[in-house]
Scaffold this motif. Structure first.
Motif, short mmCIF file in Angstrom:
data_model
loop_
_atom_site.label_atom_id
_atom_site.label_comp_id
_atom_site.label_asym_id
_atom_site.label_seq_id
_atom_site.Cartn_x
_atom_site.Cartn_y
_atom_site.Cartn_z
N ALA A 54 16.64 4.53 -2.68
CA ALA A 54 15.82 4.93 -3.64
C ALA A 54 15.20 3.72 -4.62
N ALA A 55 16.13 2.96 -5.04
CA ALA A 55 15.65 1.85 -5.73
C ALA A 55 14.56 0.91 -4.98
N THR A 56 14.70 0.86 -3.41
CA THR A 56 13.87 -0.07 -3.08
C THR A 56 12.51 0.62 -2.80
N LEU A 57 12.45 1.99 -2.49
CA LEU A 57 11.27 2.81 -2.79
C LEU A 57 10.60 2.50 -4.21
N VAL A 58 11.49 2.53 -4.95
CA VAL A 58 10.68 2.39 -6.32
C VAL A 58 10.19 0.95 -6.41
N PHE A 59 10.96 -0.25 -5.88
CA PHE A 59 10.29 -1.57 -5.87
C PHE A 59 8.87 -1.43 -5.16
N LEU A 60 8.69 -0.84 -3.99
CA LEU A 60 7.74 -0.81 -3.10
C LEU A 60 6.57 -0.06 -3.94
N GLU A 61 6.77 0.93 -4.75
CA GLU A 61 5.75 1.72 -5.41
C GLU A 61 5.13 0.77 -6.47
N LYS A 62 6.13 0.03 -7.08
CA LYS A 62 5.64 -0.91 -8.10
C LYS A 62 4.76 -2.00 -7.56
N LEU A 63 5.30 -2.76 -6.42
CA LEU A 63 4.37 -3.68 -5.84
C LEU A 63 3.19 -3.18 -5.46
N GLN A 64 2.94 -1.93 -5.02
CA GLN A 64 1.63 -1.36 -4.90
C GLN A 64 0.97 -1.26 -5.86
N ALA A 65 1.31 -0.66 -7.10
CA ALA A 65 0.95 -0.38 -8.10
C ALA A 65 0.34 -1.70 -9.00
N PHE A 66 1.10 -2.72 -8.67
CA PHE A 66 0.79 -3.88 -9.64
C PHE A 66 -0.22 -4.72 -8.79
N THR A 67 -0.55 -4.40 -7.50
CA THR A 67 -1.42 -5.42 -6.76
C THR A 67 -3.03 -5.03 -7.15
N PRO A 68 -3.72 -5.90 -7.48
CA PRO A 68 -4.99 -5.54 -7.97
C PRO A 68 -6.28 -5.48 -6.76
N ALA A 69 -5.95 -4.46 -5.96
CA ALA A 69 -6.74 -3.97 -4.98
C ALA A 69 -7.81 -3.23 -5.17
N LYS A 70 -8.96 -3.43 -4.29
CA LYS A 70 -10.14 -2.72 -4.78
C LYS A 70 -10.10 -1.83 -3.19
N ALA A 71 -9.39 -2.34 -2.33
CA ALA A 71 -9.75 -1.40 -1.10
C ALA A 71 -8.21 -1.43 -0.46
N GLU A 72 -7.98 -0.61 0.28
CA GLU A 72 -6.48 -0.68 1.25
C GLU A 72 -6.20 -2.05 1.73
N GLN A 73 -7.31 -2.64 2.29
CA GLN A 73 -6.90 -4.02 2.92
C GLN A 73 -6.65 -4.92 2.07
N ASP A 74 -6.84 -4.99 0.62
CA ASP A 74 -6.38 -5.74 -0.41
C ASP A 74 -4.79 -5.96 -0.67
N HIS A 75 -4.02 -4.84 -0.06
CA HIS A 75 -2.74 -4.77 -0.46
C HIS A 75 -1.95 -5.94 0.31
N ILE A 76 -0.73 -6.13 -0.08
CA ILE A 76 0.24 -7.07 0.49
C ILE A 76 0.98 -6.41 1.96
N ARG A 77 0.84 -7.15 2.86
CA ARG A 77 1.67 -6.72 3.89
C ARG A 77 3.14 -7.07 3.76
N VAL A 78 3.97 -6.03 3.79
CA VAL A 78 5.39 -6.05 3.79
C VAL A 78 6.23 -5.55 4.93
N ILE A 79 7.10 -6.49 5.13
CA ILE A 79 7.81 -6.04 6.38
C ILE A 79 9.19 -5.75 5.73
N ALA A 80 9.69 -4.60 5.77
CA ALA A 80 10.93 -4.56 5.00
C ALA A 80 12.31 -3.75 5.96
N ASP A 81 13.31 -4.39 5.72
CA ASP A 81 14.53 -3.90 6.39
C ASP A 81 15.39 -3.01 5.40
#
Length: 232
Positions: free
Chosen positions: A14-41
């Motif tokens: 659950a905490a990992t999912l919160v981190f991913l939500e915050k990562l997306q929220a803090f990314t200054p993206a104007k389009a989905e292609q502007d987001h950071i690629r994440v490879i998660a285990d």
């Protein structure tokens, strides 16, 4: 092009999912292609980090190596206690780590306080004590009886209990640290912010998950230098 972030998670999920939500929220993206690629285990099978000799280090190192093989450029760990194995993880993967303990300690230092309370398991407390001391800050921890209460509450959160009684209990534990002289509180387990909100803490509340997510955005988008690789 942004760096690819390799994420060691699942401790807990659950905490990992919160981190991913915050990562997306803090990314200054104007389009989905502007987001950071994440490879998660997201691996909830990592041995119990609070149990000495559990063998968590080699498992985390193997995960990190696989993340590099999948294309990750830099690592983050969505767990405070897992940073006890940071050196092994970096050696095994050959990748630099955006350190959560360092990041949260820097955030505490930036507030100007000198005594910082930490809610966390024993391994996380040891790490924070070292990092805070390196910045001339003292650490306040719970007395042993209240630490036992904290660990019981943490176990309930990990089992999915986010009820009002657990929330009230965590707020009381934060208040205990303030009563002992803490001027700020670090949520030294990633599950704590699932039940404890800043407005429920009468002193400065530092959420390492939030600060780590912000720093990962800065590093991956080139707004902050990549951390130095261990031994380089």
């Amino acid at each position: 092009m942004s760096l690819i972030l390799g994420l060691l998670g699942g401790m807990g999920p659950a905490a990992t999912l919160v981190f991913l939500e915050k990562l997306q929220a803090f990314t200054p993206a104007k389009a989905e292609q502007d987001h950071i690629r994440v490879i998660a285990d997201i691996n909830p099978g990592v041995p119990d980090l609070s149990a000495p000799g559990s063998g968590a280090g080699p498992v985390l190192a193997e995960m990190a190596g696989a993340l590099r093989g999948a294309g990750a450029d830099v690592l983050a760990i969505a767990c405070n206690a897992a940073h006890a194995h940071a050196d092994l993880i970096q050696r095994a993967s050959g990748l630099p780590l955006i350190d959560m303990i360092e990041t949260a300690s820097d955030a505490a230092c930036a507030t100007g306080v000198r005594r910082v309370g930490v809610l966390g398991a024993r391994g996380a407390l040891r790490l924070y004590r070292e990092y805070l001391a390196a910045q001339a800050m003292g650490m306040v921890s719970l007395p042993s009886d209240r630490q036992a209460v904290f660990m019981e509450a943490l176990g309930r959160i990990k089992a999915g209990d986010l009820s009002s009684p657990v929330q009230a209990q965590m707020a009381e534990l934060a208040a205990d640290l303030a009563a002992e002289g803490a001027e700020a509180v670090i949520a030294g387990c990633t599950e704590i912010p699932l039940v404890l909100r800043p407005e429920e803490v009468r002193i400065e509340f530092i959420d390492p998950v939030e600060h780590l997510a912000r720093r990962c955005v800065d590093v991956c988008l080139g707004m902050e230098a990549v951390p130095q690789l261990l031994g380089s």
